[in-house]
Design a protein around this motif. Structure first.
Motif, PDB file in Angstrom:
ATOM      1  N   UNK A  33     -56.138   1.433  56.362  1.00 22.09           N
ATOM      2  CA  UNK A  33     -57.258   1.632  57.273  1.00 22.09           C
ATOM      3  C   UNK A  33     -58.249   2.661  56.745  1.00 22.09           C
ATOM      4  N   UNK A  34     -59.501   2.506  57.137  1.00 25.33           N
ATOM      5  CA  UNK A  34     -60.546   3.485  56.855  1.00 25.33           C
ATOM      6  C   UNK A  34     -61.327   3.662  58.162  1.00 25.33           C
ATOM      7  N   UNK A  35     -62.235   4.629  58.220  1.00 23.68           N
ATOM      8  CA  UNK A  35     -62.932   4.873  59.489  1.00 23.68           C
ATOM      9  C   UNK A  35     -63.695   3.657  60.037  1.00 23.68           C
ATOM     10  N   UNK A  36     -64.227   2.807  59.172  1.00 25.67           N
ATOM     11  CA  UNK A  36     -65.054   1.707  59.667  1.00 25.67           C
ATOM     12  C   UNK A  36     -64.414   0.323  59.573  1.00 25.67           C
ATOM     13  N   UNK A  37     -63.288   0.170  58.850  1.00 26.79           N
ATOM     14  CA  UNK A  37     -62.630  -1.146  58.780  1.00 26.79           C
ATOM     15  C   UNK A  37     -61.184  -1.001  58.314  1.00 26.79           C
ATOM     16  N   UNK A  38     -60.502  -2.136  58.172  1.00 28.63           N
ATOM     17  CA  UNK A  38     -59.120  -2.155  57.701  1.00 28.63           C
ATOM     18  C   UNK A  38     -59.058  -3.078  56.490  1.00 28.63           C
ATOM     19  N   UNK A  39     -58.526  -2.568  55.376  1.00 22.54           N
ATOM     20  CA  UNK A  39     -58.385  -3.359  54.167  1.00 22.54           C
ATOM     21  C   UNK A  39     -56.967  -3.918  54.108  1.00 22.54           C
ATOM     22  N   UNK A  40     -56.852  -5.210  53.770  1.00 20.53           N
ATOM     23  CA  UNK A  40     -55.552  -5.857  53.638  1.00 20.53           C
ATOM     24  C   UNK A  40     -55.484  -6.553  52.285  1.00 20.53           C
ATOM     25  N   UNK A  41     -54.388  -6.341  51.562  1.00 22.70           N
ATOM     26  CA  UNK A  41     -54.213  -6.956  50.244  1.00 22.70           C
ATOM     27  C   UNK A  41     -52.786  -7.473  50.117  1.00 22.70           C
ATOM     28  N   UNK A  42     -52.599  -8.421  49.173  1.00 20.12           N
ATOM     29  CA  UNK A  42     -51.295  -9.033  48.943  1.00 20.12           C
ATOM     30  C   UNK A  42     -50.747  -8.652  47.572  1.00 20.12           C
ATOM     31  N   UNK A  43     -49.947  -7.579  47.459  1.00 19.35           N
ATOM     32  CA  UNK A  43     -49.283  -7.279  46.187  1.00 19.35           C
ATOM     33  C   UNK A  43     -47.920  -7.976  46.120  1.00 19.35           C
ATOM     34  N   UNK A  44     -47.522  -8.382  44.917  1.00 15.90           N
ATOM     35  CA  UNK A  44     -46.190  -8.919  44.677  1.00 15.90           C
ATOM     36  C   UNK A  44     -45.426  -7.851  43.917  1.00 15.90           C
ATOM     37  N   UNK A  45     -44.243  -7.470  44.409  1.00  8.02           N
ATOM     38  CA  UNK A  45     -43.458  -6.406  43.778  1.00  8.02           C
ATOM     39  C   UNK A  45     -42.117  -6.944  43.319  1.00  8.02           C
ATOM     40  N   UNK A  46     -41.663  -6.439  42.166  1.00  5.90           N
ATOM     41  CA  UNK A  46     -40.344  -6.812  41.658  1.00  5.90           C
ATOM     42  C   UNK A  46     -39.783  -5.661  40.839  1.00  5.90           C
ATOM     43  N   UNK A  47     -38.469  -5.715  40.613  1.00  7.04           N
ATOM     44  CA  UNK A  47     -37.789  -4.676  39.857  1.00  7.04           C
ATOM     45  C   UNK A  47     -37.116  -5.319  38.653  1.00  7.04           C
ATOM     46  N   UNK A  48     -37.623  -5.056  37.426  1.00  2.00           N
ATOM     47  CA  UNK A  48     -36.955  -5.572  36.232  1.00  2.00           C
ATOM     48  C   UNK A  48     -35.584  -4.911  36.080  1.00  2.00           C
ATOM     49  N   UNK A  49     -34.701  -5.592  35.399  1.00  2.00           N
ATOM     50  CA  UNK A  49     -33.357  -5.055  35.192  1.00  2.00           C
ATOM     51  C   UNK A  49     -33.425  -3.695  34.519  1.00  2.00           C
ATOM     52  N   UNK A  50     -32.832  -2.684  35.147  1.00  2.00           N
ATOM     53  CA  UNK A  50     -32.784  -1.345  34.577  1.00  2.00           C
ATOM     54  C   UNK A  50     -34.137  -0.670  34.437  1.00  2.00           C
ATOM     55  N   UNK A  51     -35.148  -1.161  35.123  1.00  2.00           N
ATOM     56  CA  UNK A  51     -36.485  -0.587  34.984  1.00  2.00           C
ATOM     57  C   UNK A  51     -37.019  -0.020  36.275  1.00  2.00           C
TER      58      UNK A  51
END
Length: 71
Positions: A33-51
């Motif tokens: 959120x910001x004072x005048x609007x709300x930003x929405x985004x789609x991140x994809x997250x993953x965890x590599x082996x041992x990383x």
């Protein structure tokens, strides 16, 4: 048809206004959120082996509608 676990609905996405992440099963909705609007985004997250956690953004939600004749 059974509803998938952690599946966000259209209504939940539009109503999200507080800072944070909502899970849709591997895909997340990031709300900033910001004072005048709300930003929405789609991140994809993953965890590599041992990383450490990796993240890639696949886009943000825009308020745009195609004209009827463009379909």
């Amino acid at each position: 048809m059974a509803r998938a676990i952690h599946e966000l609905t259209d209504r939940q996405v539009k109503a999200a206004k507080e800072r944070g992440r909502l899970s849709d099963g591997g895909l997340y909705l990031r709300v900033t959120p910001s004072p005048d609007n709300v930003s929405r985004a789609w991140p994809f997250m993953w965890m590599p082996k041992g990383g450490k956690r990796k993240e890639i953004g696949i886009g943000r939600i825009l308020k745009f509608r195609f004209p009827m004749h463009a379909r």
